[in-house]
Design a protein around this motif. Structure first.
Motif, PDB file in Angstrom:
ATOM      1  N   GLN A 184      37.521  28.440  71.680  1.00 39.28           N
ATOM      2  CA  GLN A 184      38.341  29.503  71.082  1.00 39.28           C
ATOM      3  C   GLN A 184      37.698  30.649  71.746  1.00 39.28           C
ATOM      4  O   GLN A 184      37.723  32.218  71.985  1.00 39.28           O
ATOM      5  CB  GLN A 184      36.856  29.758  69.655  1.00 39.28           C
ATOM      6  CG  GLN A 184      36.779  31.421  68.929  1.00 39.28           C
ATOM      7  CD  GLN A 184      36.363  31.313  67.936  1.00 39.28           C
ATOM      8  OE1 GLN A 184      35.951  32.673  67.812  1.00 39.28           O
ATOM      9  NE2 GLN A 184      36.701  30.648  67.242  1.00 39.28           N
ATOM     10  N   ALA A 220      32.956  33.615  69.031  1.00 36.73           N
ATOM     11  CA  ALA A 220      33.039  34.547  67.631  1.00 36.73           C
ATOM     12  C   ALA A 220      32.033  33.862  66.795  1.00 36.73           C
ATOM     13  O   ALA A 220      31.193  34.517  66.872  1.00 36.73           O
ATOM     14  CB  ALA A 220      33.707  35.845  67.056  1.00 36.73           C
ATOM     15  N   HIS A 221      32.280  32.757  67.157  1.00 37.09           N
ATOM     16  CA  HIS A 221      32.190  31.886  65.927  1.00 37.09           C
ATOM     17  C   HIS A 221      30.518  30.707  66.496  1.00 37.09           C
ATOM     18  O   HIS A 221      31.331  30.175  67.254  1.00 37.09           O
ATOM     19  CB  HIS A 221      32.855  31.917  65.172  1.00 37.09           C
ATOM     20  CG  HIS A 221      33.991  32.234  64.741  1.00 37.09           C
ATOM     21  ND1 HIS A 221      35.237  32.444  64.931  1.00 37.09           N
ATOM     22  CD2 HIS A 221      33.713  33.218  63.183  1.00 37.09           C
ATOM     23  CE1 HIS A 221      35.509  33.700  64.266  1.00 37.09           C
ATOM     24  NE2 HIS A 221      34.320  33.596  63.377  1.00 37.09           N
ATOM     25  N   ARG A 244      34.069  25.268  63.271  1.00 33.97           N
ATOM     26  CA  ARG A 244      35.464  26.123  63.642  1.00 33.97           C
ATOM     27  C   ARG A 244      35.513  25.763  64.993  1.00 33.97           C
ATOM     28  O   ARG A 244      37.147  26.293  64.976  1.00 33.97           O
ATOM     29  CB  ARG A 244      34.741  27.463  63.572  1.00 33.97           C
ATOM     30  CG  ARG A 244      36.263  28.743  64.443  1.00 33.97           C
ATOM     31  CD  ARG A 244      36.925  29.022  62.841  1.00 33.97           C
ATOM     32  NE  ARG A 244      37.993  30.174  63.840  1.00 33.97           N
ATOM     33  CZ  ARG A 244      37.795  31.323  63.520  1.00 33.97           C
ATOM     34  NH1 ARG A 244      36.554  31.462  62.310  1.00 33.97           N
ATOM     35  NH2 ARG A 244      38.519  32.218  64.063  1.00 33.97           N
ATOM     36  N   ILE A 272      38.863  23.140  65.027  1.00 32.45           N
ATOM     37  CA  ILE A 272      39.822  23.062  64.644  1.00 32.45           C
ATOM     38  C   ILE A 272      40.368  24.054  65.319  1.00 32.45           C
ATOM     39  O   ILE A 272      41.485  23.741  66.112  1.00 32.45           O
ATOM     40  CB  ILE A 272      39.404  24.527  63.650  1.00 32.45           C
ATOM     41  CG1 ILE A 272      39.333  23.536  62.127  1.00 32.45           C
ATOM     42  CG2 ILE A 272      41.039  25.155  62.866  1.00 32.45           C
ATOM     43  CD1 ILE A 272      38.411  24.957  61.446  1.00 32.45           C
ATOM     44  N   GLN A 317      44.303  23.033  67.388  1.00 32.64           N
ATOM     45  CA  GLN A 317      45.103  24.653  67.583  1.00 32.64           C
ATOM     46  C   GLN A 317      45.661  24.509  69.058  1.00 32.64           C
ATOM     47  O   GLN A 317      47.016  25.095  68.722  1.00 32.64           O
ATOM     48  CB  GLN A 317      44.708  25.275  66.352  1.00 32.64           C
ATOM     49  CG  GLN A 317      44.703  24.967  65.109  1.00 32.64           C
ATOM     50  CD  GLN A 317      44.177  26.478  64.084  1.00 32.64           C
ATOM     51  OE1 GLN A 317      43.715  27.231  64.821  1.00 32.64           O
ATOM     52  NE2 GLN A 317      44.374  26.451  63.194  1.00 32.64           N
ATOM     53  N   MET A 352      42.291  14.959  63.815  1.00 33.97           N
ATOM     54  CA  MET A 352      40.749  15.560  63.199  1.00 33.97           C
ATOM     55  C   MET A 352      40.504  14.595  63.693  1.00 33.97           C
ATOM     56  O   MET A 352      38.676  15.221  64.123  1.00 33.97           O
ATOM     57  CB  MET A 352      40.866  15.291  61.950  1.00 33.97           C
ATOM     58  CG  MET A 352      39.720  15.229  61.481  1.00 33.97           C
ATOM     59  SD  MET A 352      39.044  17.109  61.370  1.00 33.97           S
ATOM     60  CE  MET A 352      40.051  18.597  60.978  1.00 33.97           C
ATOM     61  N   GLU A 371      39.195  16.598  56.168  1.00 32.01           N
ATOM     62  CA  GLU A 371      39.932  17.384  56.749  1.00 32.01           C
ATOM     63  C   GLU A 371      39.838  19.327  56.088  1.00 32.01           C
ATOM     64  O   GLU A 371      39.260  20.125  56.650  1.00 32.01           O
ATOM     65  CB  GLU A 371      41.290  16.937  56.594  1.00 32.01           C
ATOM     66  CG  GLU A 371      42.353  17.775  57.566  1.00 32.01           C
ATOM     67  CD  GLU A 371      43.842  17.573  57.609  1.00 32.01           C
ATOM     68  OE1 GLU A 371      44.372  16.566  56.928  1.00 32.01           O
ATOM     69  OE2 GLU A 371      43.719  17.535  58.735  1.00 32.01           O
ATOM     70  N   TYR A 423      38.867  22.763  57.366  1.00 32.83           N
ATOM     71  CA  TYR A 423      39.345  23.566  57.773  1.00 32.83           C
ATOM     72  C   TYR A 423      39.498  24.954  56.663  1.00 32.83           C
ATOM     73  O   TYR A 423      39.307  25.898  56.986  1.00 32.83           O
ATOM     74  CB  TYR A 423      41.178  23.538  57.280  1.00 32.83           C
ATOM     75  CG  TYR A 423      41.713  23.046  58.623  1.00 32.83           C
ATOM     76  CD1 TYR A 423      42.271  23.531  59.089  1.00 32.83           C
ATOM     77  CD2 TYR A 423      41.721  20.964  58.893  1.00 32.83           C
ATOM     78  CE1 TYR A 423      43.026  23.491  60.719  1.00 32.83           C
ATOM     79  CE2 TYR A 423      42.446  21.118  60.235  1.00 32.83           C
ATOM     80  CZ  TYR A 423      43.270  21.431  60.632  1.00 32.83           C
ATOM     81  OH  TYR A 423      43.444  21.859  61.603  1.00 32.83           O
ATOM     82  N   LEU A 424      38.265  24.424  56.111  1.00 31.09           N
ATOM     83  CA  LEU A 424      38.724  25.879  54.839  1.00 31.09           C
ATOM     84  C   LEU A 424      37.056  25.955  54.095  1.00 31.09           C
ATOM     85  O   LEU A 424      36.636  26.902  53.572  1.00 31.09           O
ATOM     86  CB  LEU A 424      39.039  25.441  53.570  1.00 31.09           C
ATOM     87  CG  LEU A 424      40.674  24.859  53.332  1.00 31.09           C
ATOM     88  CD1 LEU A 424      41.196  24.530  52.125  1.00 31.09           C
ATOM     89  CD2 LEU A 424      41.772  25.521  54.377  1.00 31.09           C
TER      90      LEU A 424
END
Lengths: 422, 422
Positions: A288, A320-321, A326, A329, A333, A351, A401, A405-406
């Motif tokens: 990130q 930022a996190h 995060r 992910i 990505q 994953m 997963e 992600y969520l």
């Protein structure tokens, strides 16, 4: 058996090797004297009297490891993100870090950081403080009280820094020596040498730190090959070196006997990679941050394939996190974009691979950490995914997963070295 | 003045143009009969009797616009992310979408989606349902009851789809006609034609949809130039076309009189871009989905500079997150990687630019939507950033940036067309 012997019941996940996902549905994870004794479908005879903490229905994972985070930058994460690295350091990082000369400010800011880290899924971290010894010790004290197991570094900077955030070489070495001595007061918080990066440390300072490392036998962390303009700068500052890593290695500060973790390694070339592998240098992949300050995408899949040691870092506040979920992910990505835009011969991360990076990959820096194989230190998190509504009946790999992600990334229970923190 | 006339007090933000951020500290945003009357430091004489809803200290923004989301894929967001687009459609999208033949399942799944959308920062959306007319009408009914203003599409597919999710051309056109007639029952939910994408629609079906569009005067949505393997497939399916967009345009389905929004446009070439601009086709930029299914990075900054119409899309479930705040961050981060890895002549997107995309940029598809300039429909969200701990006193632009990067994205109050939803 003492109170650090018990069992957890739930759906147990871990990654013995990159890409290899072990799943034990509704099983028992046994802790004997702060270490993993094993994972069992039924509780074996010799453990039948252990207290069982029932997390049935939930997901149990090894605690996550953050190999690179700046505690002193927590206050301004998510700010100034429209700038590139060197500009952002001047505008954001340096003014904020200078505030930690004030012990009262330091306690306030580090208390917020420690509480956020405590309630995150991270159980181990390699942390940058600032140049200030008292503030660094305060951070170590707060982390120790919270029950976390972290390496913390008093930062060294004696050039290319604003006046308010620059030591002389002598001061820097004397303060570092004193801080290493002071750090003996802690058992879970441990010191690691932390030259900020080559541009902010003179050769004299680096040489002194190399000697301190030999004397105290402590590990070391810094930044490496993050950004093209930074790399160009280092090559100008160190005309005798063939690659960035050599600017550390010439002073003995590049792995070998004392573990070293280098953040980023976005642009490491063949020579640097060969030295990193030979010296067992750990790579802290901070995807990130690498996006936020426009650095690029590190070739992590290639690093794994060539046998480098790799873990993940949040790099707050370039990232930022604080969440390493995060970071998982982001790592996937970014690796997909790298495949599409840079190198179609190297597939994207999966994953199970990023879970490895987040646990056993980074955990190896701390010893036998980041897995539920027998003998590993007992660091575990329990994740409740029942608050993610769906009409779908998910398998356990799917639940993992989805949660990554969520979910909000906050565990409902957390254990470090067999101690339950909440 | 009726009950849809009132004022909000708080810190007011909007973007009259890309990159232009208007900020009014502790001011009044006046709504007169569902429309913005203006933003004022003090309440003007003619509005002094209006009821004032006090959101002092909080951030007030135009409601966010999601130009591309699959309501029928909400159940499996965050799943199967280790696959590429066409594989993922076969494994995930198609089996799930086939379940919406069952009205009971559809109601359950769409209720979850609608509740999540309602409590998000999104006030307007362009939504894909499935091929099923009754389920699509159910979704429109749920959205209307929730007070949201959305375009919804019954999907058309008569080739290259599994048997369970394929219509004949005749069925597809007849069902679409009936659905357009049925849709007259709603005032806030509006129909838009939704051929899934060229590979799943025969020429005959496309021609029929072109006629329906002329007859009913409804807008249209589809996918365009998302993924290189998809583009290659389209060029094989439509040998007479010079670029993907022409596969729509040859049937009159590419902007012009009836507004059209095309998702993705990652790989649109010069000819396609020229036609999009000439026809006023909207681009739904879905950066997270473009990462997740390994499509690439759309040149959004270039699109803005050349005067294209651009907004953001979550593209659930290619994207895992419904939050358009998250899409804003993803758009910035991807544009930074694009600058670094693909095109160093085009700078990255900035926070004021992505806020424009998320509000006025996408809002333009709905008319005068997405700004607080006088005459705009009154869609607003109120964000409370007080739960983000920091030692730092932040300016208003900094609070906006922090809230977007770090917040959970959930507003504490939401207004659509002057109606408070919560």
């Amino acid at each position: 058996m003492n109170k650090t012997s018990f069992a957890l019941k739930g759906n147990i996940f871990f990654t013995p090797a990159p890409g290899q996902l072990a799943i034990y549905p509704e099983s028992y994870l046994v802790c004997v004297e702060q270490k993993v004794a094993g994972v069992f479908a039924q509780l074996p005879e010799q453990y039948k009297d252990l207290p069982v903490e029932d997390h049935s229905g939930k997901l149990i994972l090894p605690g996550l490891v953050d190999l690179h985070v700046h505690a002193s930058q927590y206050a301004y994460r998510g700010l100034g993100m429209d700038m590139e690295l060197l500009q952002w350091l001047e505008a954001n990082a340096f003014p904020e870090e200078s505030k930690f000369a004030d012990p009262e400010y330091a306690e306030k800011a580090y208390s917020i950081f420690t509480q956020q880290l405590l309630h995150s899924a991270t159980t181990r971290a390699c942390i940058f403080a600032t140049i200030h010894r008292p503030a660094t010790l305060k951070l170590m004290e707060l982390l120790e009280k919270a029950g976390l197991c972290c390496y913390v570094g008093k930062v060294n900077m004696d050039r290319n820094s604003p006046d308010i955030l620059r030591e002389t070489c002598e001061e820097s070495l004397a303060e570092t020596r004193q801080w290493l001595l002071d750090s003996a007061a802690f058992t879970k918080s441990k010191p690691m040498l932390t030259p900020r990066f080559t541009p902010s440390c003179t050769d004299e300072l680096m040489a002194g730190l190399g000697k301190l490392q030999k004397e105290f036998g402590v590990p070391m962390q810094s930044h490496l090959s993050e950004n093209l303009s930074e790399i160009k700068w280092v090559s100008e500052l160190c005309p005798g070196t063939r690659f960035y890593g050599e600017a550390y290695e010439q002073f003995g500060l590049f792995g070998g006997e004392c573990p070293t973790v280098m953040a980023h390694c976005v642009w490491s070339g063949a020579e640097e990679r060969a030295r990193m592998k030979a010296n067992g240098v750990f790579i802290a992949h901070c995807p990130q941050s690498n996006m936020n300050v426009s650095s690029g995408i590190a070739p992590i899949k290639s690093y794994l394939l060539e046998g480098q040691k790799v873990g993940l870092g949040s790099d707050v506040a370039g990232g930022a996190h604080l969440s390493i979920f995060r970071a998982m992910i982001d790592a996937i990505q970014c690796s997909k974009l790298r495949w599409r835009l840079v190198d179609q011969n190297t597939p994207a991360l999966t994953m199970p691979e990023v879970l490895y990076l987040a646990t056993k990959g980074g955990g190896a820096f701390f010893g036998k950490v980041g897995s539920f194989e027998p003998g590993y230190e007992f660091d575990a998190i329990v994740m409740d995914d029942s608050n993610l509504p769906t009409t779908r009946l998910c398998s356990l790999p799917e639940r993992l997963e989805r949660m990554v992600y969520l979910g909000d990334g906050a565990p409902c229970a957390k254990y470090v070295q067999g101690q339950r923190l909440f």
